[in-house]
Write a protein that holds these residues in place. Structure first.
Motif, PDB file in Angstrom:
ATOM      1  N   ASP A 192       0.829  -1.199   0.000  1.00  0.00           N
ATOM      2  CA  ASP A 192       0.000   0.000   0.000  1.00  0.00           C
ATOM      3  C   ASP A 192       0.865   1.251   0.000  1.00  0.00           C
ATOM      4  OD1 ASP A 192      -2.342  -1.444   0.026  1.00  0.00           O
ATOM      5  OD2 ASP A 192      -2.483  -1.469   2.220  1.00  0.00           O
ATOM      6  N   GLY A 193       0.261   2.361  -0.407  1.00  0.00           N
ATOM      7  CA  GLY A 193       0.947   3.642  -0.325  1.00  0.00           C
ATOM      8  C   GLY A 193       1.845   3.927  -1.502  1.00  0.00           C
ATOM      9  N   PRO A 194       2.674   4.953  -1.371  1.00  0.00           N
ATOM     10  CA  PRO A 194       3.501   5.413  -2.492  1.00  0.00           C
ATOM     11  C   PRO A 194       4.805   4.645  -2.688  1.00  0.00           C
ATOM     12  CG  PRO A 194       3.764   6.890  -0.637  1.00  0.00           C
ATOM     13  CD  PRO A 194       2.719   5.890  -0.221  1.00  0.00           C
ATOM     14  N   LEU A 195       5.189   3.797  -1.738  1.00  0.00           N
ATOM     15  CA  LEU A 195       6.510   3.149  -1.815  1.00  0.00           C
ATOM     16  C   LEU A 195       6.737   2.379  -3.119  1.00  0.00           C
ATOM     17  CD1 LEU A 195       9.223   2.576  -0.492  1.00  0.00           C
ATOM     18  CD2 LEU A 195       8.167   0.621   0.678  1.00  0.00           C
ATOM     19  N   PRO A 196       5.797   1.527  -3.592  1.00  0.00           N
ATOM     20  CA  PRO A 196       6.062   0.815  -4.849  1.00  0.00           C
ATOM     21  C   PRO A 196       6.282   1.761  -6.032  1.00  0.00           C
ATOM     22  CG  PRO A 196       4.215  -0.175  -3.689  1.00  0.00           C
ATOM     23  CD  PRO A 196       4.514   1.117  -2.992  1.00  0.00           C
ATOM     24  N   MET A 197       5.545   2.874  -6.062  1.00  0.00           N
ATOM     25  CA  MET A 197       5.732   3.824  -7.159  1.00  0.00           C
ATOM     26  C   MET A 197       7.094   4.505  -7.043  1.00  0.00           C
ATOM     27  SD  MET A 197       4.371   4.899  -9.964  1.00  0.00           S
ATOM     28  CE  MET A 197       2.614   4.541  -9.882  1.00  0.00           C
ATOM     29  N   LEU A 198       7.506   4.807  -5.817  1.00  0.00           N
ATOM     30  CA  LEU A 198       8.846   5.371  -5.620  1.00  0.00           C
ATOM     31  C   LEU A 198       9.910   4.405  -6.124  1.00  0.00           C
ATOM     32  CD1 LEU A 198      10.833   7.479  -4.337  1.00  0.00           C
ATOM     33  CD2 LEU A 198      10.711   6.079  -2.249  1.00  0.00           C
ATOM     34  N   VAL A 199       9.778   3.141  -5.767  1.00  0.00           N
ATOM     35  CA  VAL A 199      10.757   2.128  -6.199  1.00  0.00           C
ATOM     36  C   VAL A 199      10.803   2.058  -7.723  1.00  0.00           C
ATOM     37  CG1 VAL A 199      11.290  -0.336  -6.199  1.00  0.00           C
ATOM     38  CG2 VAL A 199      10.581   0.779  -4.074  1.00  0.00           C
ATOM     39  N   LEU A 200       9.636   2.102  -8.367  1.00  0.00           N
ATOM     40  CA  LEU A 200       9.596   2.028  -9.832  1.00  0.00           C
ATOM     41  C   LEU A 200      10.273   3.238 -10.450  1.00  0.00           C
ATOM     42  CD1 LEU A 200       8.634   0.711 -12.436  1.00  0.00           C
ATOM     43  CD2 LEU A 200       6.423   1.880 -12.131  1.00  0.00           C
ATOM     44  N   GLN A 201       9.962   4.435  -9.952  1.00  0.00           N
ATOM     45  CA  GLN A 201      10.571   5.647 -10.500  1.00  0.00           C
ATOM     46  C   GLN A 201      12.083   5.610 -10.343  1.00  0.00           C
ATOM     47  OE1 GLN A 201       6.886   8.807  -9.608  1.00  0.00           O
ATOM     48  NE2 GLN A 201       8.845   9.071  -8.591  1.00  0.00           N
ATOM     49  N   VAL A 202      12.551   5.264  -9.160  1.00  0.00           N
ATOM     50  CA  VAL A 202      13.989   5.237  -8.896  1.00  0.00           C
ATOM     51  C   VAL A 202      14.661   4.148  -9.735  1.00  0.00           C
ATOM     52  CG1 VAL A 202      15.746   4.787  -7.135  1.00  0.00           C
ATOM     53  CG2 VAL A 202      13.755   6.212  -6.585  1.00  0.00           C
ATOM     54  N   ALA A 203      14.012   2.992  -9.849  1.00  0.00           N
ATOM     55  CA  ALA A 203      14.591   1.883 -10.619  1.00  0.00           C
ATOM     56  C   ALA A 203      14.757   2.269 -12.086  1.00  0.00           C
ATOM     57  CB  ALA A 203      13.719   0.642 -10.487  1.00  0.00           C
ATOM     58  N   LEU A 204      13.743   2.885 -12.678  1.00  0.00           N
ATOM     59  CA  LEU A 204      13.835   3.294 -14.079  1.00  0.00           C
ATOM     60  C   LEU A 204      14.917   4.354 -14.267  1.00  0.00           C
ATOM     61  CD1 LEU A 204      10.046   3.506 -15.018  1.00  0.00           C
ATOM     62  CD2 LEU A 204      11.704   1.865 -15.913  1.00  0.00           C
ATOM     63  N   TYR A 205      14.977   5.284 -13.338  1.00  0.00           N
ATOM     64  CA  TYR A 205      15.967   6.369 -13.391  1.00  0.00           C
ATOM     65  C   TYR A 205      17.389   5.807 -13.408  1.00  0.00           C
ATOM     66  CZ  TYR A 205      18.305  10.696 -11.718  1.00  0.00           C
ATOM     67  OH  TYR A 205      19.108  11.799 -11.561  1.00  0.00           O
ATOM     68  N   TRP A 206      17.696   4.971 -12.440  1.00  0.00           N
ATOM     69  CA  TRP A 206      19.066   4.450 -12.326  1.00  0.00           C
ATOM     70  C   TRP A 206      19.365   3.363 -13.351  1.00  0.00           C
ATOM     71  CZ3 TRP A 206      22.822   6.907 -10.047  1.00  0.00           C
ATOM     72  CH2 TRP A 206      22.507   7.850  -9.061  1.00  0.00           C
ATOM     73  N   LEU A 207      18.346   2.616 -13.764  1.00  0.00           N
ATOM     74  CA  LEU A 207      18.573   1.616 -14.813  1.00  0.00           C
ATOM     75  C   LEU A 207      18.957   2.285 -16.116  1.00  0.00           C
ATOM     76  CD1 LEU A 207      18.523  -1.281 -15.840  1.00  0.00           C
ATOM     77  CD2 LEU A 207      16.044  -1.038 -16.210  1.00  0.00           C
ATOM     78  N   GLY A 208      18.276   3.392 -16.444  1.00  0.00           N
ATOM     79  CA  GLY A 208      18.623   4.122 -17.662  1.00  0.00           C
ATOM     80  C   GLY A 208      20.054   4.618 -17.641  1.00  0.00           C
ATOM     81  N   PHE A 209      20.451   5.250 -16.536  1.00  0.00           N
ATOM     82  CA  PHE A 209      21.831   5.708 -16.420  1.00  0.00           C
ATOM     83  C   PHE A 209      22.796   4.527 -16.455  1.00  0.00           C
ATOM     84  CE2 PHE A 209      20.179   9.774 -14.579  1.00  0.00           C
ATOM     85  CZ  PHE A 209      20.884  10.634 -15.402  1.00  0.00           C
ATOM     86  N   GLY A 210      22.419   3.446 -15.781  1.00  0.00           N
ATOM     87  CA  GLY A 210      23.298   2.274 -15.732  1.00  0.00           C
ATOM     88  C   GLY A 210      23.541   1.666 -17.099  1.00  0.00           C
ATOM     89  N   LEU A 211      22.493   1.554 -17.905  1.00  0.00           N
ATOM     90  CA  LEU A 211      22.643   0.964 -19.236  1.00  0.00           C
ATOM     91  C   LEU A 211      23.542   1.821 -20.129  1.00  0.00           C
ATOM     92  CD1 LEU A 211      18.966  -0.200 -19.872  1.00  0.00           C
ATOM     93  CD2 LEU A 211      20.958  -1.680 -19.532  1.00  0.00           C
ATOM     94  N   ILE A 212      23.302   3.130 -20.123  1.00  0.00           N
ATOM     95  CA  ILE A 212      24.120   4.019 -20.954  1.00  0.00           C
ATOM     96  C   ILE A 212      25.563   4.022 -20.456  1.00  0.00           C
ATOM     97  CG2 ILE A 212      24.454   6.405 -21.721  1.00  0.00           C
ATOM     98  CD1 ILE A 212      21.399   6.755 -21.479  1.00  0.00           C
ATOM     99  N   GLY A 213      25.726   4.102 -19.135  1.00  0.00           N
ATOM    100  CA  GLY A 213      27.073   4.090 -18.568  1.00  0.00           C
ATOM    101  C   GLY A 213      27.810   2.804 -18.859  1.00  0.00           C
TER     102      GLY A 213
END
Length: 445
Positions: free
Chosen positions: A54-75
């Motif tokens: 419940d709550g915003p935590l799963p959405m936070l995890v998704l946003q952060v995961a996409l953010y860092w995954l994108g940087f990670g792949l390019i890097g």
């Protein structure tokens, strides 16, 4: 490289900063009944995530995961290519304080930027013929296109980059490819809204009202439909600000006598379509419309302004029925202080990142191998300038993708600029220097 920062960001911002927009979205996610003021697709996704927690935590995890995954792949791609300084610079961009705060806040802007960044990473990693990665990137782009009404300009260059090189060779083929890619992107939001049976909220009226207010302010002639207001020009003059349209909305701290509901009723009573009325006002007063739009763009890009006149970056959750709030912690305090301070410098001004993207484009157009950098630069510019005619508020979160796309493109462009002429380098850097100096000078007056 990116796993540890991602975990630290989740720990720091857990369960996620909830603004009024997110509170309204979560209520709809819980009820399963949506309107189109905020993206129904995101609300539906959030509803599915409640099965996990419940709550915003799963959405936070998704946003952060996409953010860092994108940087990670390019890097990772750059590291394999021996461009290790570029990969290190990429990490510095990912750690920009304002970006960390925005991604730590539950927002459609953060989710969209994360989806676009991961799509760019997949494009960078993908080799010709790898259809699974292409399908994943397409899914992210279509998903991003459901999150903002002006997301298509950001998605389009990346979608074109996914097509075979032969399909976009030459201007005619490139134009045809762009139209082909644009069709599903433009259709994504209306199709999603229809499938989710989202109620019409009249959200488009916010732009109409704000433009009519701006035209009235700068022309001195009443551009509104017939309202129960004695002197709409004088009333509007006291309400209008180039910062945002909020005083015409029901949530404004100092509500204007000209309100969203009033204008909506006026259009209904006159049996006039708001968009047709708006277009007529623009045609009659093009100079006033341009003055209004440029004044607002100046504000929303934090260019020739005073920082005290602009809304601050939200750092805490608004009051909500679930008592969700981010607990105080040392990393959070440090990031918030750095973000607040950087908003008073060119690093925090969207106009500077637009200039960075423009400079990157100047350099990349002179290079033979641009990879994902060229579509990123174009994406950042198209999306950033889409706010010139379409914005109604001056919030830095709108330009998260401009910052990320422009910065990544600039790093790539500078890395490959060894044989670039000094003249081209100077031309690329000139926009950044000019807007930075202009912004500093305006704040000193």
């Amino acid at each position: 490289m990116c796993g540890a920062p991602a975990l630290l960001q989740i720990f720091t911002f857990r369960p996620g900063i909830l603004t009024w927009d997110a509170i309204r979205q979560y209520k709809q996610a819980l009820s399963g009944h949506y309107d189109d003021w905020h993206p129904p697709a995101m609300n539906w996704l959030w509803r599915q995530l409640t099965a996990i927690h419940d709550g915003p935590l799963p959405m936070l995890v998704l946003q952060v995961a996409l953010y860092w995954l994108g940087f990670g792949l390019i890097g990772w791609v750059w590291w394999r290519q021996g461009r290790r300084r570029s990969a290190a610079a990429l990490l510095l961009v990912a750690l920009l304080p304002v970006s960390l705060v925005v991604v730590g806040t539950i927002l459609k802007d953060s989710l969209m930027a994360g989806a676009l960044l991961t799509a760019a990473g997949l494009i960078a990693v993908r080799r010709p013929g790898e259809h699974v990665l292409a399908a994943m990137a397409w899914a992210l782009l279509i998903g991003a296109a459901t999150l903002r009404f002006n997301a298509v300009p950001a998605c389009l260059p990346l979608g074109v980059a996914l097509l075979p090189a032969a399909w976009r060779a030459g201007w005619k083929r490139l134009a045809l490819a762009s139209v082909t890619v644009a069709i599903p992107l433009f259709a994504a939001m209306p199709v999603a809204n229809t499938l989710l049976r989202a109620e019409k909220s009249g959200v488009e009226l916010s732009l109409v009202i704000y433009d009519l207010a701006g035209i009235t302010r700068f022309s001195g002639a009443n551009a509104f439909p017939q309202l129960a207001v004695a002197d709409p020009v004088a009333v509007n003059a006291a309400c209008y600000t180039p910062v945002s349209w909020d005083r015409y909305a029901w949530w404004g701290p100092e509500p204007c006598a000209i309100q969203f509901a009033d204008v909506r009723r006026a259009f209904a009573a006159m049996q006039v379509k708001p968009t047709r009325w708006w277009l007529g006002a623009v045609v009659r007063h093009p100079i006033a419309y341009a003055e209004h739009r440029l004044a607002h763009f100046n504000s929303t890009t934090r260019f020739l302004v005073h920082d005290a006149d602009l809304p601050p970056l939200p750092l805490v959750s608004d009051p909500n029925p679930w008592g969700c709030a981010v607990p105080a912690n040392a990393p959070l305090t440090a990031i918030e202080q750095a973000a607040t301070a950087s908003l008073r410098t060119p690093i925090g001004w969207p106009i500077v990142w637009l200039a960075v993207a423009a400079g990157a484009l100047v350099l990349l157009l002179g290079q033979s191998e641009t990879g994902v950098a060229l579509p990123l630069a174009i994406s950042a510019l198209l999306y950033g300038f889409s706010y010139l005619p379409l914005s109604v508020a001056s919030e830095v979160r709108y330009y998260l993708w401009v910052t990320l796309g422009g910065a990544v493109a600039a790093i790539a462009a500078l890395t490959q600029a060894r044989h670039t002429s000094a003249r081209r380098l100077a031309l690329a850097g000139l926009p950044v220097v000019l807007v930075s100096l202009g912004g500093v000078a305006a704040r000193m007056i």
